[in-house]
Motif scaffolding. Structure first.
Motif, PDB file in Angstrom:
ATOM      1  N   GLY A   4       0.537  -1.620   0.162  1.00  0.00           N
ATOM      2  CA  GLY A   4       0.150  -0.056  -0.440  1.00  0.00           C
ATOM      3  C   GLY A   4       0.555   1.447   0.242  1.00  0.00           C
ATOM      4  O   GLY A   4       2.198   1.429  -0.500  1.00  0.00           O
ATOM      5  N   PRO A   5      -0.180   2.022   0.538  1.00  0.00           N
ATOM      6  CA  PRO A   5       0.879   3.540   0.502  1.00  0.00           C
ATOM      7  C   PRO A   5       2.366   3.519   1.075  1.00  0.00           C
ATOM      8  O   PRO A   5       2.456   2.803   2.582  1.00  0.00           O
ATOM      9  CB  PRO A   5      -0.164   4.745   0.619  1.00  0.00           C
ATOM     10  N   THR A   6       2.794   4.789   0.942  1.00  0.00           N
ATOM     11  CA  THR A   6       4.384   4.790   1.862  1.00  0.00           C
ATOM     12  C   THR A   6       4.452   4.910   3.274  1.00  0.00           C
ATOM     13  O   THR A   6       3.136   5.766   3.267  1.00  0.00           O
ATOM     14  CB  THR A   6       5.872   5.536   1.281  1.00  0.00           C
ATOM     15  N   GLY A   7       5.150   5.154   3.893  1.00  0.00           N
ATOM     16  CA  GLY A   7       5.324   5.803   5.053  1.00  0.00           C
ATOM     17  C   GLY A   7       4.436   7.543   5.326  1.00  0.00           C
ATOM     18  O   GLY A   7       4.221   7.947   5.418  1.00  0.00           O
ATOM     19  N   LEU A   8       5.819   8.000   4.530  1.00  0.00           N
ATOM     20  CA  LEU A   8       5.586   9.341   3.495  1.00  0.00           C
ATOM     21  C   LEU A   8       4.383   9.588   3.553  1.00  0.00           C
ATOM     22  O   LEU A   8       3.670  10.875   3.476  1.00  0.00           O
ATOM     23  CB  LEU A   8       6.649  10.250   2.830  1.00  0.00           C
ATOM     24  N   GLU A   9       3.319   8.993   2.605  1.00  0.00           N
ATOM     25  CA  GLU A   9       1.864   9.022   2.041  1.00  0.00           C
ATOM     26  C   GLU A   9       1.316   8.759   2.789  1.00  0.00           C
ATOM     27  O   GLU A   9       0.190   9.260   2.695  1.00  0.00           O
ATOM     28  CB  GLU A   9       2.277   8.128   0.517  1.00  0.00           C
ATOM     29  N   VAL A  10       1.572   7.954   4.126  1.00  0.00           N
ATOM     30  CA  VAL A  10       0.394   7.477   5.363  1.00  0.00           C
ATOM     31  C   VAL A  10       0.766   9.239   5.661  1.00  0.00           C
ATOM     32  O   VAL A  10      -0.546   9.852   6.639  1.00  0.00           O
ATOM     33  CB  VAL A  10       0.786   6.622   6.151  1.00  0.00           C
ATOM     34  N   ALA A  11       1.639   9.749   6.471  1.00  0.00           N
ATOM     35  CA  ALA A  11       1.925  10.850   7.204  1.00  0.00           C
ATOM     36  C   ALA A  11       1.390  12.505   6.272  1.00  0.00           C
ATOM     37  O   ALA A  11       0.628  12.826   7.273  1.00  0.00           O
ATOM     38  CB  ALA A  11       3.113  11.349   7.685  1.00  0.00           C
ATOM     39  N   THR A  12       1.253  11.870   5.390  1.00  0.00           N
ATOM     40  CA  THR A  12       0.901  13.496   4.381  1.00  0.00           C
ATOM     41  C   THR A  12      -0.790  13.360   4.412  1.00  0.00           C
ATOM     42  O   THR A  12      -1.559  14.355   4.633  1.00  0.00           O
ATOM     43  CB  THR A  12       0.654  13.415   2.802  1.00  0.00           C
ATOM     44  N   ALA A  13      -1.588  12.554   4.445  1.00  0.00           N
ATOM     45  CA  ALA A  13      -2.825  12.074   4.368  1.00  0.00           C
ATOM     46  C   ALA A  13      -3.091  12.815   5.832  1.00  0.00           C
ATOM     47  O   ALA A  13      -4.507  12.593   6.251  1.00  0.00           O
ATOM     48  CB  ALA A  13      -3.207  10.907   4.159  1.00  0.00           C
ATOM     49  N   ILE A  14      -2.557  12.299   7.098  1.00  0.00           N
ATOM     50  CA  ILE A  14      -2.960  11.890   8.368  1.00  0.00           C
ATOM     51  C   ILE A  14      -2.796  13.398   8.841  1.00  0.00           C
ATOM     52  O   ILE A  14      -3.631  13.828   9.401  1.00  0.00           O
ATOM     53  CB  ILE A  14      -2.171  10.228   9.060  1.00  0.00           C
ATOM     54  N   GLN A  15      -2.034  13.758   7.868  1.00  0.00           N
ATOM     55  CA  GLN A  15      -1.917  15.470   8.344  1.00  0.00           C
ATOM     56  C   GLN A  15      -2.900  16.162   8.132  1.00  0.00           C
ATOM     57  O   GLN A  15      -3.352  17.330   8.745  1.00  0.00           O
ATOM     58  CB  GLN A  15      -0.569  16.230   7.925  1.00  0.00           C
ATOM     59  N   LYS A  16      -2.959  15.434   7.118  1.00  0.00           N
ATOM     60  CA  LYS A  16      -4.961  16.710   6.197  1.00  0.00           C
ATOM     61  C   LYS A  16      -5.887  16.013   6.646  1.00  0.00           C
ATOM     62  O   LYS A  16      -6.324  17.119   6.986  1.00  0.00           O
ATOM     63  CB  LYS A  16      -4.991  15.852   5.296  1.00  0.00           C
ATOM     64  N   LEU A  17      -5.862  15.161   7.167  1.00  0.00           N
ATOM     65  CA  LEU A  17      -7.282  14.447   8.058  1.00  0.00           C
ATOM     66  C   LEU A  17      -7.050  15.101   9.591  1.00  0.00           C
ATOM     67  O   LEU A  17      -8.060  15.381  10.158  1.00  0.00           O
ATOM     68  CB  LEU A  17      -7.419  12.986   8.308  1.00  0.00           C
TER      69      LEU A  17
END
Length: 120
Positions: A59-72
């Motif tokens: 699935g998504p990379t850790g950086l992609e997860v971090a970016t998504a969580i920061q937006k949420l």
């Protein structure tokens, strides 16, 4: 009151050790192996912080997860961890990156510096 932390780590054995270690220093840790699970949990639950492995298996990379969580959850503290060269992460992202192996007290210090959540 314990701070709530979301751990995103695809290495199951490491995740178990991290959960136990953070419990000892006053964190209630919920661990998941996949980035998509982490993003879904961040939508549905309140966490004070997230510790995310930079290199996740599926699935998504850790950086992609971090970016998504920061937006949420812009108020959630996000820290990335990596067993590789931490300097490869763009410092302008504003996400602290720690190298593995790390000590839980190092992560706790980062969280304290970046949040006003109460300590245990």
């Amino acid at each position: 009151m314990k701070r709530k932390m979301l751990l995103v780590e695809d290495n199951v054995l490491l995740a178990e050790v991290v959960v136990d270690a953070f419990d000892l220093i006053g964190f209630d840790v919920h661990g998941v192996q996949h980035g998509t699970d982490a993003i879904a949990l961040a939508q549905d639950r309140d966490f004070d912080a997230a510790l995310i492995d930079l290199e996740l298996g599926e699935g998504p990379t850790g950086l992609e997860v971090a970016t998504a969580i920061q937006k949420l959850r812009p108020d959630m503290v996000v820290v990335l961890s990596t067993g590789y060269d931490a300097s490869t992460v763009d410092p302008e992202l504003g996400v602290p990156v720690v190298g593995k192996p790390y000590r839980p007290d190092e992560i706790a210090r980062l969280l304290t510096e970046h949040t006003s959540a109460p300590t245990a």
